[in-house]
Design a protein around this motif. Structure first.
Motif, PDB file in Angstrom:
ATOM      1  N   PRO A 136      12.533  63.619  56.174  1.00 44.06           N
ATOM      2  CA  PRO A 136      11.502  62.989  55.370  1.00 44.06           C
ATOM      3  C   PRO A 136      11.712  63.219  53.885  1.00 44.06           C
ATOM      4  CG  PRO A 136      10.585  64.808  56.651  1.00 44.06           C
ATOM      5  CD  PRO A 136      12.022  64.704  56.996  1.00 44.06           C
ATOM      6  N   ARG A 137      11.492  62.275  53.133  1.00 44.51           N
ATOM      7  CA  ARG A 137      11.666  62.401  51.680  1.00 44.51           C
ATOM      8  C   ARG A 137      10.326  62.767  51.037  1.00 44.51           C
ATOM      9  NH1 ARG A 137      15.273  57.140  50.274  1.00 44.51           N
ATOM     10  NH2 ARG A 137      17.034  57.744  51.542  1.00 44.51           N
ATOM     11  N   ARG A 138      10.505  63.438  49.949  1.00 44.98           N
ATOM     12  CA  ARG A 138       9.319  63.817  49.223  1.00 44.98           C
ATOM     13  C   ARG A 138       8.794  62.608  48.444  1.00 44.98           C
ATOM     14  NH1 ARG A 138       8.539  69.357  46.041  1.00 44.98           N
ATOM     15  NH2 ARG A 138       6.467  69.507  46.861  1.00 44.98           N
ATOM     16  N   SER A 139       7.489  62.453  48.386  1.00 46.53           N
ATOM     17  CA  SER A 139       6.920  61.293  47.688  1.00 46.53           C
ATOM     18  C   SER A 139       7.100  61.446  46.198  1.00 46.53           C
ATOM     19  CB  SER A 139       5.463  61.128  48.051  1.00 46.53           C
ATOM     20  OG  SER A 139       4.720  62.200  47.539  1.00 46.53           O
ATOM     21  N   GLU A 140       7.217  60.353  45.552  1.00 40.69           N
ATOM     22  CA  GLU A 140       7.468  60.378  44.114  1.00 40.69           C
ATOM     23  C   GLU A 140       6.195  60.074  43.302  1.00 40.69           C
ATOM     24  OE1 GLU A 140      10.506  57.575  43.504  1.00 40.69           O
ATOM     25  OE2 GLU A 140      11.965  58.697  44.676  1.00 40.69           O
ATOM     26  N   LYS A 141       5.129  60.213  43.894  1.00 41.59           N
ATOM     27  CA  LYS A 141       3.879  59.932  43.182  1.00 41.59           C
ATOM     28  C   LYS A 141       3.454  61.043  42.308  1.00 41.59           C
ATOM     29  CE  LYS A 141       1.918  56.753  46.503  1.00 41.59           C
ATOM     30  NZ  LYS A 141       0.815  56.465  47.362  1.00 41.59           N
TER      31      LYS A 141
END
Length: 141
Positions: A136-141
């Protein structure tokens, strides 16, 4: 005092004797009375005739023709009727415009619903690749 006439001749009617006397165009009133009094034998105690015995026939008048009156409330009623007609016509046009706009809006909504139904047809989803690990990728928000 003078007797003025509208017509060229006036007639004096003697009721007691039934005589008619022609007067000229204008004759002094006292002379006319004296002439009538002298010809009559029925006198009052004071030397004058009674008013019922000597009558001056009034000139014949033409019938008056009534004129058509234009009253303000009649004119205003006509203007008010025109205004009410214009208001009714305007309301009818507005109502017709609203109905046309609602019909157009319904047609657009039906087209939009048809398009959504075509897009939302359930389709088979692709199988994920299991040979690669899922990170899973970390969100870029």
């Amino acid at each position: 005092m003078l007797v003025k006439t509208r017509q060229k001749e006036k007639k004096i009617w003697d009721v007691s004797e039934g005589k008619v006397e022609n007067l000229g165009e204008m004759e002094p009133l006292k002379e006319a009375r004296n002439r009538v009094e002298g010809s009559s034998s029925s006198d009052n105690s004071n030397g004058r005739r009674s008013p019922t015995n000597c009558l001056i026939k009034p000139p014949v008048k033409k019938n008056t023709i009534p004129i058509d009156l234009k009253l303000h409330h009649d004119i205003r009623a006509v203007e008010r009727a025109r205004f009410a007609h214009q208001v009714a016509e305007k309301r009818r046009l507005i109502k017709q415009y609203k109905m046309e706009r609602e019909r157009q809006q319904k047609l657009e909504e039906q087209e939009e619903i048809k398009g959504l139904r075509k897009e939302l047809i359930p389709k088979a989803q692709l199988m994920p690749y299991f040979d690669r690990p899922f990170v899973p990728r970390r969100s870029e928000k």
